[in-house]
Motif scaffolding. Sequence first.
Motif, short mmCIF file in Angstrom:
data_model
loop_
_atom_site.label_atom_id
_atom_site.label_comp_id
_atom_site.label_asym_id
_atom_site.label_seq_id
_atom_site.Cartn_x
_atom_site.Cartn_y
_atom_site.Cartn_z
N GLN A 48 0.84 -1.21 0.00
CA GLN A 48 0.00 0.00 0.00
C GLN A 48 0.87 1.26 0.00
O GLN A 48 0.57 2.22 -0.69
CB GLN A 48 -0.93 0.02 1.23
CG GLN A 48 -2.06 -1.00 1.16
CD GLN A 48 -2.84 -0.96 -0.14
OE1 GLN A 48 -3.24 0.11 -0.60
NE2 GLN A 48 -3.03 -2.11 -0.77
N ALA A 49 1.96 1.21 0.79
CA ALA A 49 2.86 2.36 0.87
C ALA A 49 3.45 2.67 -0.51
O ALA A 49 3.74 3.83 -0.83
CB ALA A 49 3.97 2.09 1.87
N LEU A 50 3.59 1.64 -1.33
CA LEU A 50 4.13 1.84 -2.69
C LEU A 50 3.04 2.25 -3.67
O LEU A 50 3.30 2.49 -4.85
CB LEU A 50 4.76 0.54 -3.20
CG LEU A 50 6.13 0.14 -2.68
CD1 LEU A 50 6.53 -1.19 -3.30
CD2 LEU A 50 7.16 1.20 -3.01
N GLY A 51 1.79 2.28 -3.21
CA GLY A 51 0.68 2.59 -4.12
C GLY A 51 0.21 1.37 -4.90
O GLY A 51 -0.39 1.50 -5.95
N ASP A 52 0.51 0.18 -4.38
CA ASP A 52 0.11 -1.09 -5.00
C ASP A 52 0.40 -1.10 -6.51
O ASP A 52 -0.51 -1.30 -7.33
CB ASP A 52 -1.38 -1.35 -4.73
CG ASP A 52 -1.75 -2.80 -4.97
OD1 ASP A 52 -0.84 -3.65 -5.01
OD2 ASP A 52 -2.95 -3.08 -5.12
#
Lengths: 229, 123
Positions: A105-109
């Motif tokens: 999620q932190a990577l923006g998936d």
Amino acid sequence: MNQRVLTIRRDIQAEQKADAAAERERLGQRGTLVVNLLSSPGAGKTALLEATARHFAGRRSMAVLVGDLETDRDAQRLAPLVPVAQLTTGGACHLELPLVKRGLQALGDPAVDFLFIENVGNLVCPASHDLAEHLRVVLISTTEGDDKPGKYPKMFRTSQAMVVTKLDLLPHVPFTLEAVTADALKIQPELEVLSTCALDGRGIQEWCDFLEQQYQEKIESVYEPAGNQ
Amino acid sequence: MHERSLVQTLLKQVQQIVADDGGGRVKEIQVQVGDLSGVEPLLFEAAFAELAANVFSEECGLLLEVVPVKAECSLCGQRFEVQNYEFLCPVCGRGPVDVTQGDQVKLMSITVDSEDMVEGVKS
């Protein structure tokens, strides 16, 4: 007193394994091969990922989730090359799926071709946790001793590939590729064995070819008819 | 030391199962640990002793059974016990073999003292 015995007979990790299977399916469907990299501390996971990122640059997209007990040093090394998120376990010896999902999620998936999980350096506990990977790769450096597979059987039993690293040091250490391969194949006869040196680039082409082949087998040939036609 | 996290998972499941079954005091939990589960029984027992005390108001015992690794040859069907982590079929010598036992941590049974709960459950 009224005593009763509830018979259960269930793997206590069944729920986590089902969650991991669902996440693996989700990522596979949208074209991402998840690779879980495991090894002792210092075997060269980050160096292998740096070499992989350079090799794939412009050809294949990738992202990395880096697990460490403390610090984001490995993530900093990789950040100039690929999207990377740090997973700090705060002392825990392995990664678990919720942490991986948070990192994603932190990577923006991102819908990358390869998602690498650089696991915490440890040949024991990480072997017991499914992180939704399609491919589990154990690294062993030539400085560690060629008897490691027999000493950490679960790690080698649950991996599909073994990458020997630091080939450049082979002349200086009591380690032979024959011994480590024989030891590992007793535990996992189907193990793919590769050998590399991230510093001089030896074996990196073969390693990336292997990843391409795995992508073809586990993603393209499984999901492409539904996804891209 | 992932035994702690496994014990936490176990205790959460036990609480849920017992609650779903009508409640009661958990007296003993029987667990099976395989030689290929990656679990060290002594560490598992130590983690259980520490964590179970926080979860259950009365003392709860752990019956831990360590089981050997068993496998089945996917080519000739031979079933055998794996010795020294050598996963080769002892009959045809080829493999690959599938592990049929010994790679899991299994919750086998829960013994519950339901003295105080019987009327509530039946109503």
